[in-house]
Write an enzyme that holds these catalytic residues in place. Sequence first.
Site, PDB file in Angstrom:
ATOM      1  N   GLU A 177      19.536  99.133  23.918  1.00 37.41           N
ATOM      2  CA  GLU A 177      19.597  99.425  24.967  1.00 37.41           C
ATOM      3  C   GLU A 177      18.791 101.179  24.754  1.00 37.41           C
ATOM      4  O   GLU A 177      19.770 102.223  23.914  1.00 37.41           O
ATOM      5  CB  GLU A 177      21.003  99.915  24.934  1.00 37.41           C
ATOM      6  CG  GLU A 177      21.749 100.136  25.731  1.00 37.41           C
ATOM      7  CD  GLU A 177      23.160 100.498  25.034  1.00 37.41           C
ATOM      8  OE1 GLU A 177      24.269 101.364  27.248  1.00 37.41           O
ATOM      9  OE2 GLU A 177      24.030  99.987  24.791  1.00 37.41           O
ATOM     10  N   LYS A 214      19.639  96.036  26.544  1.00 35.06           N
ATOM     11  CA  LYS A 214      20.781  96.287  27.590  1.00 35.06           C
ATOM     12  C   LYS A 214      19.746  97.667  28.692  1.00 35.06           C
ATOM     13  O   LYS A 214      19.868  98.526  27.523  1.00 35.06           O
ATOM     14  CB  LYS A 214      21.582  96.417  26.688  1.00 35.06           C
ATOM     15  CG  LYS A 214      22.758  97.326  27.928  1.00 35.06           C
ATOM     16  CD  LYS A 214      24.232  97.161  26.937  1.00 35.06           C
ATOM     17  CE  LYS A 214      25.107  97.447  28.009  1.00 35.06           C
ATOM     18  NZ  LYS A 214      26.298  97.753  27.373  1.00 35.06           N
TER      19      LYS A 214
END
Length: 297
Positions: A177, A214
């Site tokens: 992420e 992500k």
Amino acid sequence: MANDEMAKQVRDGAGFIAALDQSGGSTPKALAAYGVPADAYANDDEMFDMIHAMRSRIVNAPAFTGDKIVGAILFEMTMDRAFNGKPSAQFLWEDRKVVPFLKIDKGLKEEADGVQLMKPMDHLDTVLPRAVSHGVFGTKARSVINQANPDGIAAIISQQFEEGKRVIAHGLVPILEPEINIKMADKAKAEVLLRDAVLSHLEALAPDEKVMLKLTLPEEANIYQPLVDHPNVMRVVALSGGYTRAEANARLAQNKGVIASFSRALTEGLSADQDDATFNDTISTTIDEVYQASVAG
């Protein structure tokens, strides 16, 4: 095997990943949004009890099932607790058919070259075997990009993949992420730099080394399509990143193959004061809206 079933759900499941991984730093804000002020708890233990009660209420809602929710990301303390008397990760998979993931980062360093790298994660050799023993499928680690600085973005992606390989070595699938700050003026430029840096690292992976990504919802729809289509990427999910749920859903629906992984946007509208019927109706509506946006692309 359960892991094969989980992998199929992650790759092919219709729906989204719920982010239930608020850490110590973000928990007071999450509780405040839920209608629990800071003076309602006297210490961290009471605070974490309250956030766990909120999470328990969410995962026990009738709509919180694998029919529309692919997976859920847990805070480490949540993994060590139970839902309805059953270990949390086990409950999610066995009772809800929701794939459990674990947040593993320990916060961010001070900004340098326009980015905030993750703090050292010396705990991974201890926590990753524990995650495996709990039946966790994968992990999630977050860092932040605040400027379209090529050197900074290169450093942040290198760190994400370096830590991701440590996760893969334990038989888990990492969610990488590298969040892009939605308030930055050169956000679109940063997205191109991020995409290209990620692609270069994906090309260096072995065929059996799978990751998930992500990413912040982009300015240009489908700019991350090469990542969605890459054989080493099991799934691309999107964080709401401060957008309202309505705007996040609208942006998400424009991006083919990307599903949601919302935290604040998922709990928007929920309150500790709601009776069970109102709470369950509210989260059911939210889950359906996020689901529809996730399958729209």
